[in-house]
Write an enzyme that holds these catalytic residues in place. Structure first.
Site, short mmCIF file in Angstrom:
data_model
loop_
_atom_site.label_atom_id
_atom_site.label_comp_id
_atom_site.label_asym_id
_atom_site.label_seq_id
_atom_site.Cartn_x
_atom_site.Cartn_y
_atom_site.Cartn_z
N LYS A 296 0.86 -1.19 0.00
CA LYS A 296 0.00 0.00 0.00
C LYS A 296 0.90 1.23 0.00
O LYS A 296 1.63 1.49 0.96
CB LYS A 296 -0.88 -0.03 1.24
CG LYS A 296 -1.74 1.20 1.39
CD LYS A 296 -2.71 1.01 2.54
CE LYS A 296 -3.48 2.29 2.79
NZ LYS A 296 -4.43 2.12 3.89
N LYS B 295 -1.99 -1.56 -4.02
CA LYS B 295 -2.86 -0.38 -3.98
C LYS B 295 -2.03 0.89 -4.01
O LYS B 295 -1.10 0.99 -3.24
CB LYS B 295 -3.68 -0.46 -2.68
CG LYS B 295 -4.48 0.77 -2.39
CD LYS B 295 -5.17 0.64 -1.07
CE LYS B 295 -5.59 2.05 -0.64
NZ LYS B 295 -5.71 2.19 0.74
#
Ligand code: PBG
Length: 306
Positions: A176, A229
């Site tokens: 992330k 992500k």
């Protein structure tokens, strides 16, 4: 040649607020709403009938507190929502975000060290484990830890197993990145950090090795699914992860990526549907098995029309 987009591959996010009969628009997040639980159930019915059977829940509590304990208090908003959804829909896979940023007064993803502006990993792991456990007790299918705390998957797996929830899956937000693309989401969840940023615990966009290491660590810690992500700026990471690890892989087509498409379409710059199919095709081509997208419902509708 076209890449086969399947409804089974899609995960649709929902923002849940307290109160009744509420469906509120979010200023810079077109066509995405905050639902009270009663209105949420109606919308899930639609989503499910369209064939999208995986949903990801985010809570917006009325009351925030310094340590984010409202995230795992009895009858917290997400636990109540899970129970209601599970009562009504037995074929919908319910996934929950496990992170404190919407629940803390300071807006960071975990518990802070006393008198300091940095996260205390140990107490953060405890809070995240409590949060995951409260969701599991309410019947969640998968939990998705997104705080980027060190060893969060291991801690949550341990807590779930100890309490008899071996079958609850974990989807780790493994790679992330500290991205600029989360703006509309933070507005939706009211989770802008009140000081500093998230670079201390989210990944440097330039650091490919660390991203792959984090994915590998999450697999070792017991993640059933790993995630990259955002998706579009990080297709290379998705591709590498899919080649390197033979493990279910999700990609999060995040709020800023979605907003680009929406605002451009509203300006007549492109056709929304064609743009979305191109984007989803790219993410699939890179190797993602699952795609979290605010366009999931639209895609299901468009697939029907084809
Ligand atoms: C919680 C979380 C964020 C997103 C998903 N979970 C925001 C953040 O890290 O700041 C962003 C998703 C999106 O932009 O669609 N930590």
């Amino acid at each position: 040649m076209s890449i086969n987009i399947k409804k089974d591959n899609l995960i649709y996010p929902y923002f849940i607020q307290e109160g009744v009969n509420k469906k509120s628009a979010i200023k810079s997040f077109p066509d995405v709403y905050r639902f009270s639980i009663d209105r949420l159930l109606g919308d899930i019915k639609e989503t499910s009938q369209l064939g999208v059977k995986k949903i990801l829940l985010f809570g917006i509590p009325v009351k925030k507190c310094f340590d984010g304990a409202s995230a795992y208090a009895k009858d917290n908003i997400i636990s109540v929502a899970i129970k209601k959804i599970k009562q009504e829909f037995n074929d919908v896979i319910v996934i929950t975000d496990v992170c404190l940023c919407a629940y803390t007064t300071h807006g960071h993803c975990g518990v802070l060290k006393k008198g300091k502006k940095e996260l205390d990993n140990k107490s953060t792991l405890k809070a995240l484990s409590n949060m995951a456990l409260s969701h599991a007790c309410s019947g969640v299918d998968w939990v998705a830890p997104s705080a980027m705390a060190e060893k969060q998957v291991l801690a949550i797996r341990g807590t779930l197993d100890k309490n008899g929830f071996r079958r609850t899956k974990i989807m780790g937000y493994s790679a992330k990145f500290a991205s600029n693309f989360y703006g509309p989401f933070r507005q939706a969840q009211d989770s802008f950090p009140k000081f500093g940023d998230r670079r201390a615990y989210q990944l440097d966009p330039a650091d490919r090795n660390k991203a792959l290491q984090e994915i590998s660590d999450d697999i070792d810690e017991g993640a059933d699914i790993v995630m990259v992500k955002p998706a579009l700026g990080y297709l290379d990471i998705i591709k590498e992860a899919s080649q390197k690890f033979n493990h279910p892989l999700a990609a999060y087509n995040v709020s800023g990526e979605y907003a680009f498409v929406k605002y451009g379409a509203k300006q007549g710059l492109w056709d929304e549907r064609a743009m979305v199919f191109e984007i989803i095709t790219s993410i699939k081509r890179a190797g993602a098995d699952l795609i979290i997208t605010y366009h999931a419902k639209d895609i299901a509708k468009w697939l029907k029309e084809q």
